[in-house]
Design a protein around this motif. Sequence first.
Motif: not given
Length: 94
Positions: A46-55
Motif C-alpha cells: 500500500n505504501l508503494k502504491r501511494i508513493a507511486s501515485f504521488f510521483v
Amino acid sequence: MRSLVESSNNLLKSPAHGDIENTKKRSGRGYAATFLALTFAVVTSNLKRIASFFVAEANRIEKSHTKTRARRRSDERGTPLRRAEPAPPPTTLV
C-alpha cells in the motif's frame, strides 16, 4: 470488484513486491509469524502504491503547466516585444 481483489493479491505474490509465496524469505514459523509477515507485505504494498501515485501526480501536474510561447511581434531589430501588463482594477472612492 472481484478482479480488483485478485489483482491486489497477485501483486502481493509477485517477487518484485511482497513475494509471499516464497517461504524461504520468512524466518518465523507458525500462524503469528505468517500473519505478521503478510501484514507487513500488505502495508508495504500500500505504501508503494501511494508513493507511486504521488510521483505520477507530480509528473502529471508538472507536464500540464501551459508553456508560454515566444512572441510573434518584434521591433525593428527583431527583439520580441514585451507582453503588456494587465491593467490594475479600478479603485472607487466612496
